[in-house]
Design an enzyme around this catalytic site. Structure first.
Site, PDB file in Angstrom:
ATOM      1  N   LYS A 105     -69.056 -12.933  91.258  1.00 52.43           N
ATOM      2  CA  LYS A 105     -69.853 -14.163  91.196  1.00 52.43           C
ATOM      3  C   LYS A 105     -71.010 -14.023  92.185  1.00 52.43           C
ATOM      4  O   LYS A 105     -70.787 -13.775  93.373  1.00 52.43           O
ATOM      5  CB  LYS A 105     -68.980 -15.370  91.574  1.00 52.43           C
ATOM      6  CG  LYS A 105     -69.712 -16.705  91.441  1.00 52.43           C
ATOM      7  CD  LYS A 105     -68.737 -17.860  91.520  1.00 52.43           C
ATOM      8  CE  LYS A 105     -69.440 -19.205  91.357  1.00 52.43           C
ATOM      9  NZ  LYS A 105     -68.499 -20.322  91.347  1.00 52.43           N
ATOM     10  N   GLY A 132     -73.905 -17.708  84.092  1.00 57.96           N
ATOM     11  CA  GLY A 132     -75.287 -17.518  84.536  1.00 57.96           C
ATOM     12  C   GLY A 132     -75.396 -16.603  85.740  1.00 57.96           C
ATOM     13  O   GLY A 132     -76.409 -15.948  85.954  1.00 57.96           O
ATOM     14  N   ARG A 133     -74.316 -16.598  86.552  1.00 53.53           N
ATOM     15  CA  ARG A 133     -74.346 -15.759  87.757  1.00 53.53           C
ATOM     16  C   ARG A 133     -73.014 -15.070  87.977  1.00 53.53           C
ATOM     17  O   ARG A 133     -72.672 -14.685  89.090  1.00 53.53           O
ATOM     18  CB  ARG A 133     -74.691 -16.618  88.965  1.00 53.53           C
ATOM     19  CG  ARG A 133     -73.786 -17.812  89.119  1.00 53.53           C
ATOM     20  CD  ARG A 133     -74.054 -18.519  90.387  1.00 53.53           C
ATOM     21  NE  ARG A 133     -73.445 -19.838  90.375  1.00 53.53           N
ATOM     22  CZ  ARG A 133     -73.382 -20.620  91.425  1.00 53.53           C
ATOM     23  NH1 ARG A 133     -73.893 -20.224  92.560  1.00 53.53           N
ATOM     24  NH2 ARG A 133     -72.835 -21.801  91.353  1.00 53.53           N
ATOM     25  N   ASP A 176     -63.667 -22.605  89.096  1.00 53.93           N
ATOM     26  CA  ASP A 176     -65.034 -22.965  89.500  1.00 53.93           C
ATOM     27  C   ASP A 176     -65.049 -24.049  90.578  1.00 53.93           C
ATOM     28  O   ASP A 176     -65.175 -25.244  90.307  1.00 53.93           O
ATOM     29  CB  ASP A 176     -65.867 -23.429  88.296  1.00 53.93           C
ATOM     30  CG  ASP A 176     -66.452 -22.241  87.566  1.00 53.93           C
ATOM     31  OD1 ASP A 176     -66.015 -21.107  87.815  1.00 53.93           O
ATOM     32  OD2 ASP A 176     -67.357 -22.437  86.740  1.00 53.93           O
ATOM     33  N   ASP A 193     -81.388 -18.121  89.850  1.00 54.41           N
ATOM     34  CA  ASP A 193     -81.489 -16.793  90.467  1.00 54.41           C
ATOM     35  C   ASP A 193     -80.261 -15.895  90.317  1.00 54.41           C
ATOM     36  O   ASP A 193     -80.282 -14.736  90.707  1.00 54.41           O
ATOM     37  CB  ASP A 193     -81.851 -16.931  91.957  1.00 54.41           C
ATOM     38  CG  ASP A 193     -80.787 -17.699  92.737  1.00 54.41           C
ATOM     39  OD1 ASP A 193     -79.736 -18.042  92.148  1.00 54.41           O
ATOM     40  OD2 ASP A 193     -81.018 -17.955  93.937  1.00 54.41           O
ATOM     41  N   ARG A 203     -62.876 -20.760  79.035  1.00 52.56           N
ATOM     42  CA  ARG A 203     -62.993 -22.195  79.347  1.00 52.56           C
ATOM     43  C   ARG A 203     -62.942 -23.033  78.073  1.00 52.56           C
ATOM     44  O   ARG A 203     -63.204 -22.509  76.984  1.00 52.56           O
ATOM     45  CB  ARG A 203     -64.369 -22.434  80.004  1.00 52.56           C
ATOM     46  CG  ARG A 203     -64.551 -21.662  81.279  1.00 52.56           C
ATOM     47  CD  ARG A 203     -66.016 -21.219  81.465  1.00 52.56           C
ATOM     48  NE  ARG A 203     -66.101 -20.234  82.546  1.00 52.56           N
ATOM     49  CZ  ARG A 203     -66.295 -20.536  83.809  1.00 52.56           C
ATOM     50  NH1 ARG A 203     -66.524 -21.780  84.151  1.00 52.56           N
ATOM     51  NH2 ARG A 203     -66.297 -19.613  84.738  1.00 52.56           N
ATOM     52  N   ASP A 212     -66.882 -27.152  80.835  1.00 49.98           N
ATOM     53  CA  ASP A 212     -67.097 -25.718  81.065  1.00 49.98           C
ATOM     54  C   ASP A 212     -66.397 -25.242  82.336  1.00 49.98           C
ATOM     55  O   ASP A 212     -66.416 -24.055  82.643  1.00 49.98           O
ATOM     56  CB  ASP A 212     -68.599 -25.389  81.141  1.00 49.98           C
ATOM     57  CG  ASP A 212     -69.342 -26.266  82.122  1.00 49.98           C
ATOM     58  OD1 ASP A 212     -69.317 -27.489  81.945  1.00 49.98           O
ATOM     59  OD2 ASP A 212     -69.931 -25.732  83.081  1.00 49.98           O
ATOM     60  N   ASN A 213     -65.791 -26.158  83.078  1.00 48.96           N
ATOM     61  CA  ASN A 213     -65.049 -25.766  84.281  1.00 48.96           C
ATOM     62  C   ASN A 213     -63.551 -25.913  84.093  1.00 48.96           C
ATOM     63  O   ASN A 213     -62.795 -25.894  85.059  1.00 48.96           O
ATOM     64  CB  ASN A 213     -65.507 -26.596  85.489  1.00 48.96           C
ATOM     65  CG  ASN A 213     -66.911 -26.207  85.942  1.00 48.96           C
ATOM     66  OD1 ASN A 213     -67.370 -25.100  85.671  1.00 48.96           O
ATOM     67  ND2 ASN A 213     -67.592 -27.101  86.616  1.00 48.96           N
TER      68      ASN A 213
HETATM   69  P1  AMP Z   1     -71.390 -24.603  87.932  1.00 52.09           P
HETATM   70  O1  AMP Z   1     -71.902 -25.954  88.328  1.00 52.09           O
HETATM   71  O2  AMP Z   1     -71.319 -23.625  89.078  1.00 52.09           O
HETATM   72  O3  AMP Z   1     -70.122 -24.675  87.173  1.00 52.09           O
HETATM   73  O4  AMP Z   1     -72.505 -23.994  86.972  1.00 52.09           O
HETATM   74  C1  AMP Z   1     -72.928 -24.600  85.781  1.00 52.09           C
HETATM   75  C2  AMP Z   1     -73.738 -23.605  84.991  1.00 52.09           C
HETATM   76  O5  AMP Z   1     -74.912 -23.219  85.711  1.00 52.09           O
HETATM   77  C3  AMP Z   1     -73.005 -22.324  84.672  1.00 52.09           C
HETATM   78  O6  AMP Z   1     -73.455 -21.903  83.426  1.00 52.09           O
HETATM   79  C4  AMP Z   1     -73.454 -21.394  85.767  1.00 52.09           C
HETATM   80  O7  AMP Z   1     -73.341 -20.052  85.406  1.00 52.09           O
HETATM   81  C5  AMP Z   1     -74.909 -21.811  85.946  1.00 52.09           C
HETATM   82  N1  AMP Z   1     -75.441 -21.556  87.295  1.00 52.09           N
HETATM   83  C6  AMP Z   1     -75.213 -22.285  88.416  1.00 52.09           C
HETATM   84  N2  AMP Z   1     -75.888 -21.754  89.465  1.00 52.09           N
HETATM   85  C7  AMP Z   1     -76.565 -20.674  88.994  1.00 52.09           C
HETATM   86  C8  AMP Z   1     -77.437 -19.720  89.585  1.00 52.09           C
HETATM   87  N3  AMP Z   1     -77.770 -19.750  90.875  1.00 52.09           N
HETATM   88  N4  AMP Z   1     -77.949 -18.756  88.787  1.00 52.09           N
HETATM   89  C9  AMP Z   1     -77.616 -18.703  87.486  1.00 52.09           C
HETATM   90  N5  AMP Z   1     -76.817 -19.566  86.861  1.00 52.09           N
HETATM   91  C10 AMP Z   1     -76.284 -20.550  87.603  1.00 52.09           C
HETATM   92 MG    MG Z   2     -68.884 -23.706  86.265  1.00 48.08          MG
END
Ligand code: AMP
Ligand code: MG
Length: 521
Positions: free
Chosen positions: A140, A119-120, A289, A152, A210, A279-280
């Site tokens: 990232k 997502g980012r 992650d 965002d 992943r 996913d991590n």
């Molecule tokens: P995470 O908890 O960082 O492993 O993220 C879980 C999911 O949410 C993943 O698909 C990330 O890419 C997405 N994600 C987390 N924060 C953001 C952000 N600020 N903008 C876009 N996607 C996000």
């Molecule tokens: Mg993640």
């Protein structure tokens, strides 16, 4: 018998089997960058999409990992040049490469989420390091992708500093992990629980695939799509399996073993990941992650480092079973790759999960034994370890320092040893020390040699939350001085470092920083 290759040997095997093509070069106007070799992106649109990075306003260089750059074939002169920062923040395009984001799914806190994705994060470039091993470079926090789900696309400076510190600390401790190449701050504000500024982290790994990638294609794609992804991972990261008759099963066995070994390593360092969603989890067995992780300080088996984890699903003591549960999800997604008949696939999956148990048990005991200075495996070892851990728990001891001080207790007299070991249980501790010393003596060898072997596996320095917080606060004021100081200490975690004693100490009593580190980042 478990035959587990070390990460180093495994990577050497991968590198040797890859046709070590000399890295091509593309002039970027200053020095030469490695010529890209799109691998993941070449799989096609079912696996991800091209995405342009969003520029980072007022990009401020905070960190560049010159040693890593050199290892992966980036010219350190380029790293120091003015040309590097725009490329590593998304403010300029990487020559000859199209950035892309990949799609995946996952089980988050045990709940199925049918579409996630980068997502980012975007993959900026892929190439081969000078030793022939694959390198993937990601940014990232460089803006939203089609998988941002309304968020965002940014990462806070605080969370980026935390990822950078943790992955470099774990790397220095010998734990397989993704790496941090660069960090840039910005004037851009981002709102989370608290207001922070945005940052872009450059990170590398051989690949970032992943468990969740396989879960996505198993649920939404065709069997061929799933097999193509598995073959991609095998070709580039497990090439020695490519010609095996049952290559997918052989590869899944490797993933299961690598995961078990990784979790065993974390446990013996007191490292808690915090968000062990599928996913991590990396299919290369890398730590991946970094969210609300923590190196446990006071030893508490049920320690939960993630303030958002109200149920304690990812508590320290729960991690090994979660690793197994996640492997079960991966094997379920890949059932069709194990065998065409569901019953046969189920049987193979059960055998691989038994393998997880076996590798975990062997690896974790091998590491605990080394931490206690024991060279030989004997029947009473688990009992001796458990008595020691109970002493740490009752004495509210600092996990890292208690093990480190045990090495001192080999050479000093028992009364003195008691002073530097967990407090308040002198009789039980004295009994334990007597038994432990008797056990060491029965193996022979010199006390000095044994103490120094223990100091090579029991770190003096780990990344404590209050240390990370000081580096974050410096970075938030635009100074990376503390960040660099801390990284220099963490780069030599097993060495005595005169003048750096305060980096080894737990937070002062009464001032213990109760940082609420949750999932928002
Ligand atoms: P995470 O908890 O960082 O492993 O993220 C879980 C999911 O949410 C993943 O698909 C990330 O890419 C997405 N994600 C987390 N924060 C953001 C952000 N600020 N903008 C876009 N996607 C996000
Ligand atoms: Mg993640």
């Amino acid at each position: 018998m478990v035959c587990l290759r070390s990460a180093g040997a495994r990577h050497a095997a991968v590198a040797a089997r890859l046709s070590a093509k000399p890295a091509g070069i593309v002039p970027d106007g200053v020095v030469n960058l490695p010529l890209g070799e799109p691998r993941f992106a070449a799989l096609g649109p079912a696996y991800g999409q091209p995405v342009a990075a969003l520029p980072l306003p007022d990009a401020l260089r905070l960190y560049f990992n010159a040693a890593l750059a050199d290892q992966i074939g980036l010219d350190p002169r380029w790293c120091q040049s003015a040309a590097a920062l725009p490329l590593l923040t998304g403010n300029a395009a990487w020559p000859g490469q199209t950035p892309s984001a990949s799609v995946y799914a996952g089980h988050q806190f045990g709940v199925w989420v049918s579409q996630l994705g980068d997502g980012r994060v975007l993959t900026l470039a892929e190439w081969r390091a000078p030793d022939g091993s694959p390198v993937e470079l990601q940014l990232k926090g460089a803006g939203p992708t089609p998988y941002a789900r309304g968020s965002d696309g940014r990462a806070t400076l605080a969370s980026s500093v935390r990822e950078l510190l943790a992955c470099e600390a774990l790397h220095a401790l010998g734990v397989p992990t993704t790496r941090a190449l660069s960090l840039a701050g910005s004037s851009l504000s981002v709102q989370r629980d608290e207001l922070d500024t945005a940052a872009v982290l450059g990170r590398t790994a051989p690949c970032f695939v992943r468990f969740g990638h396989f879960e996505f294609h198993a649920r939404h794609g065709t069997p061929q799509q799933l097999a193509l992804l598995a073959d991609h991972v095998i070709e580039h990261h497990f090439p020695y399996l490519a010609n095996q008759p049952q290559r997918h099963a052989a590869w899944l066995a490797e993933v299961v073993e690598l995961t078990a070994a990784l979790f065993a390593h974390w446990q013996t360092l007191g490292f808690c990941h915090g968000v062990l969603n599928t996913d991590n989890l990396s299919v290369l067995g890398l730590t991946l992650d970094y969210g609300p992780y923590g190196f446990m300080e006071r030893f508490r088996p049920h320690h939960v480092c993630n303030a958002s984890d109200h149920e304690g699903r990812y508590a320290y003591t729960a991690q090994p079973a979660i690793g197994r549960w996640n492997c079960e999800r991966l094997l379920g997604a890949c059932a069709g790759l194990l065998a065409p008949q569901p019953e046969a696939a189920r049987e193979q999956a059960q055998a691989l999960l038994a393998r997880y148990d076996e590798v975990y048990r062997q690896e974790v005991m091998r590491r605990w034994r080394a931490k206690l200075g024991l060279r030989e495996a004997r029947a009473g070892d688990a009992g001796l370890l458990n008595r020691w851990l109970t002493l740490l728990q009752r004495g509210k001891a600092d996990f890292t320092l208690a093990f480190r001080r045990l090495a001192d207790a080999i050479q000093i007299d028992p009364a003195e040893a008691l002073i530097c070991l967990p407090a308040g249980q002198d009789a039980a501790l004295r009994d334990w020390l007597d038994d432990w010393r008797a056990r060491l003596a029965s193996e022979g060898g010199s006390p000095a040699g044994r103490a120094s072997a223990m100091r090579r596996v029991n770190p003096r320095y780990v990344l404590r939350n209050h240390l990370a917080q000081a580096a974050i606060e410096g970075a938030q004021r635009g100074s990376s001085v503390e960040l660099h100081r801390l990284l220099a200490v963490l780069a030599r975690p097993f060495d005595e470092q005169p003048g750096a004693e305060h980096y080894a100490a737990p937070p002062a009593q009464g001032l213990e920083l109760e940082l609420e580190i949750g999932c928002s980042a």
